[in-house]
Design an enzyme around this catalytic site. Structure first.
Site, mmCIF file in Angstrom:
data_model
loop_
_atom_site.group_PDB
_atom_site.id
_atom_site.type_symbol
_atom_site.label_atom_id
_atom_site.label_comp_id
_atom_site.label_asym_id
_atom_site.label_seq_id
_atom_site.Cartn_x
_atom_site.Cartn_y
_atom_site.Cartn_z
ATOM 1 N N LYS A 77 -7.400 -42.067 -27.576
ATOM 2 C CA LYS A 77 -7.866 -43.194 -28.306
ATOM 3 C C LYS A 77 -7.696 -43.294 -29.657
ATOM 4 O O LYS A 77 -7.598 -44.033 -30.422
ATOM 5 C CB LYS A 77 -9.241 -43.966 -27.700
ATOM 6 C CG LYS A 77 -9.198 -44.109 -26.417
ATOM 7 C CD LYS A 77 -8.285 -45.033 -25.495
ATOM 8 C CE LYS A 77 -8.594 -44.961 -24.228
ATOM 9 N NZ LYS A 77 -7.827 -46.159 -23.258
HETATM 10 C C1 LIG Z 1 -9.564 -39.720 -21.049
HETATM 11 C C2 LIG Z 1 -8.562 -40.928 -20.374
HETATM 12 N N1 LIG Z 1 -7.501 -40.857 -19.974
HETATM 13 C C3 LIG Z 1 -6.533 -41.436 -19.326
HETATM 14 C C4 LIG Z 1 -6.771 -42.955 -19.552
HETATM 15 C C5 LIG Z 1 -5.649 -43.980 -18.981
HETATM 16 O O1 LIG Z 1 -5.237 -44.681 -20.137
HETATM 17 P P1 LIG Z 1 -4.477 -46.027 -20.162
HETATM 18 O O2 LIG Z 1 -5.589 -46.856 -19.693
HETATM 19 O O3 LIG Z 1 -3.899 -45.907 -21.334
HETATM 20 O O4 LIG Z 1 -3.642 -45.828 -18.770
HETATM 21 C C6 LIG Z 1 -8.070 -43.140 -20.272
HETATM 22 C C7 LIG Z 1 -8.383 -44.782 -20.576
HETATM 23 O O5 LIG Z 1 -7.829 -45.718 -20.959
HETATM 24 C C8 LIG Z 1 -8.712 -42.397 -20.765
HETATM 25 O O6 LIG Z 1 -10.025 -42.627 -21.654
HETATM 26 N N1 LIG Z 2 -9.828 -45.939 -20.242
HETATM 27 C C1 LIG Z 2 -10.035 -47.046 -21.255
HETATM 28 C C2 LIG Z 2 -10.141 -48.199 -20.683
HETATM 29 C C3 LIG Z 2 -9.847 -49.493 -21.868
HETATM 30 O O1 LIG Z 2 -8.327 -49.085 -22.069
HETATM 31 P P1 LIG Z 2 -7.702 -49.764 -23.212
HETATM 32 O O2 LIG Z 2 -6.529 -48.720 -23.593
HETATM 33 O O3 LIG Z 2 -6.899 -51.164 -22.801
HETATM 34 O O4 LIG Z 2 -8.269 -49.910 -24.460
HETATM 35 C C4 LIG Z 2 -11.270 -46.737 -22.113
HETATM 36 O O5 LIG Z 2 -11.719 -45.289 -22.174
HETATM 37 O O6 LIG Z 2 -12.197 -47.487 -22.379
#
Ligand SMILES: Cc1ncc(COP(=O)(O)O)c(C=O)c1O
Ligand SMILES: N[C@@H](CCOP(=O)(O)O)C(=O)O
Length: 462
Positions: free
Chosen positions: A112
């Site tokens: 993120k």
């Molecule tokens: C460590 C981790 N891996 C994978 C994901 C999945 O990613 P996305 O929600 O973009 O599919 C998330 C949350 O979004 C996450 O925090």
């Molecule tokens: N796994 C995410 C969930 C939110 O997803 P987002 O990519 O739409 O912000 C988290 O860690 O919060």
């Protein structure tokens, strides 16, 4: 570049407007009206460049009307200067044609940070220019929230409220959200699951009095700028393995479908991606859907990969928009059906999705076993989300095409699961070693939209 809504009924906006707006006013998600394409020569020229330069060349066509060239280069430089690794997103070889893309060298140890550090800078520049301020409300299963708080803490023009499911994030994730002392950031522990938190955020955007009253903005992957920043590492990793002269595949641990949707955008931009593999944990709505069972919500079951404990994958709406031939009315109809439980995907749309995506699922036992076997075979200690990806990638990789699995978080964010699986306790980096001693500041709140809105109104600074 103009941005349009997946539901076809909201005004077209510039990149900057779409970024500051969050959810479209028709409830849809913004997308670029056209996806820019890079030529093979332009892609080949990315090989060997610093990450920041690749980021500029990949993102510039999307943002060019909103920021000046030097301004945008400065924003990118500031966004990634705090990362712990010179390569920003290094690639490690797991076995003969399986690679791990390490996305956890940013300030909060998850992928993120790539997007959130960038949009923190973009918001700052845009809000200063406009003399404006916003209230950011975000939903998190743990990582978005910690990255957002880190990126926006201390900024005068922004108040941040993060909703997380009480008791359903790891202790490290919770402390990353509750220990910053800055008065403009607020962690709210909601009595519900992530889907409840995300639904509350979308409901706040659809309540126009509230939305306009607090000048609501979003930093979930609702915001296309989040997705855009994540497109970059698909390019940086693929060119380092020989693209565009060689195809690559990616496996992506998936919850809200934002990260893998960034891969879809990279493919549409001309990156030769053979397959994009969705890897889910036991909360497997996406795997069920891509297996032909329709998109039907189930109960969210807590897992050892809590960040992916998601049943309503926000960005799947963007994939459906393309699968349904860019027909906003069809998407709006499906999203209406989702409110009462789910929908079947048409045969044509399923074929379009299957041209690009494969999918797989890892059970709890398989996830823990993969952490253990990856350590034994490749000397890599991985987080449970990454382990879900590795397990599914091993089922989908071919001898001809390199497979890149996205390592989405540092194992130290999930020490209990990692230790249970491997017997090894993953230490936090020294800069965070006092995390368990810092005092926490958090508000426990009912899963009640009115109560959450009242709390926000009562705590914004201006
Ligand atoms: C460590 C981790 N891996 C994978 C994901 C999945 O990613 P996305 O929600 O973009 O599919 C998330 C949350 O979004 C996450 O925090
Ligand atoms: N796994 C995410 C969930 C939110 O997803 P987002 O990519 O739409 O912000 C988290 O860690 O919060």
């Amino acid at each position: 570049m103009k941005y349009i809504s997946t539901r076809g009924q909201a005004p077209e906006l510039s990149f900057e407007e779409a970024m500051l707006t969050g959810l479209a006013r028709d409830g849809g998600l913004y997308l670029p009206a056209e996806i820019p394409v890079l030529s093979n020569d332009e892609i080949a020229a990315l090989a060997g460049l610093p990450y920041e330069e690749i980021a500029f060349r990949v993102m510039w066509p999307f943002v060019s009307g909103s920021f000046a060239e030097d301004e945008f280069k400065g924003i990118i430089a500031r966004a990634y200067e705090g990362f712990d690794h010179a390569a920003r997103a290094p690639l490690k070889q797991l076995n003969e044609n399986h690679f791990l893309l390490e996305l956890f060298h940013g300030p909060t140890l998850a992928f993120k940070d790539f997007a959130m550090q960038l949009i923190g800078q973009l918001f700052q520049v845009a809000l200063q220019r406009r003399g404006d301020r916003v209230t950011i409300v975000g939903a998190t299963s743990g990582d978005t929230g910690s990255a957002a708080i880190e990126a926006f803490r201390g900024l005068d023009a922004v108040d941040v409220f993060i909703l997380f499911p009480h008791g359903r994030v790891s202790e490290v994730q919770r402390r990353q959200m509750t220990t910053p002392a800055d008065g403009n950031v607020h962690a709210l522990a909601v009595d519900g699951d992530f889907d409840d938190c995300q639904a509350a955020v979308k409901d706040m955007f659809n309540d126009f009095d509230f939305r306009d009253g607090v000048r609501l903005a979003g930093v979930n992957s609702i915001n296309f700028a989040r997705v855009l920043a994540q497109v970059v590492y698909y390019f940086s990793s693929a060119v380092s393995l020989g693209a565009p002269h060689r195809k690559v595949s990616f496996t992506v641990p998936t919850g809200n479908f934002g990260d893998i949707f960034a891969g879809y955008i990279a493919k549409r931009m001309g990156l030769p991606i053979e397959r994009l593999v969705v890897a889910t944990n036991q909360n497997d709505i996406l795997h069920r859907c891509l297996s032909g069972d329709g998109y039907y919500k189930g109960e969210t079951i807590p897992s050892v990969s809590p960040s992916m404990d998601i049943q309503v994958s926000s960005n799947f709406e963007r994939a459906l928009y393309y699968a349904y031939g860019e027909e906003g009315r069809a998407v709006a109809q499906l999203m209406d059906e989702l409110k009462s439980g789910g929908f079947d995907v048409s045969q044509g749309a399923m074929e379009a999705l299957r041209e690009v995506f494969d999918s797989g699922r890892a059970s709890e036992e398989e996830t823990l076993a993969t952490i253990k076997s990856t350590l034994a075979r490749s000397a890599e200690l991985v987080c449970p989300h990454t382990a879900v990806g590795i397990k599914v990638a091993e089922e989908h990789r071919s001898a001809e095409t390199p497979m890149i699995t996205l390592a989405t978080a540092h194992p130290a964010k999930f020490p209990a699961a990692v230790e249970q699986a491997s017997g090894v306790h993953p230490p936090l980096p020294p800069r965070m070693s006092d995390l368990y001693e810092r005092s926490e500041r958090v508000t426990r709140i009912a899963n009640d939209l009115g109560a959450i809105q009242e709390h926000i109104k009562g705590h914004i600074s201006a």
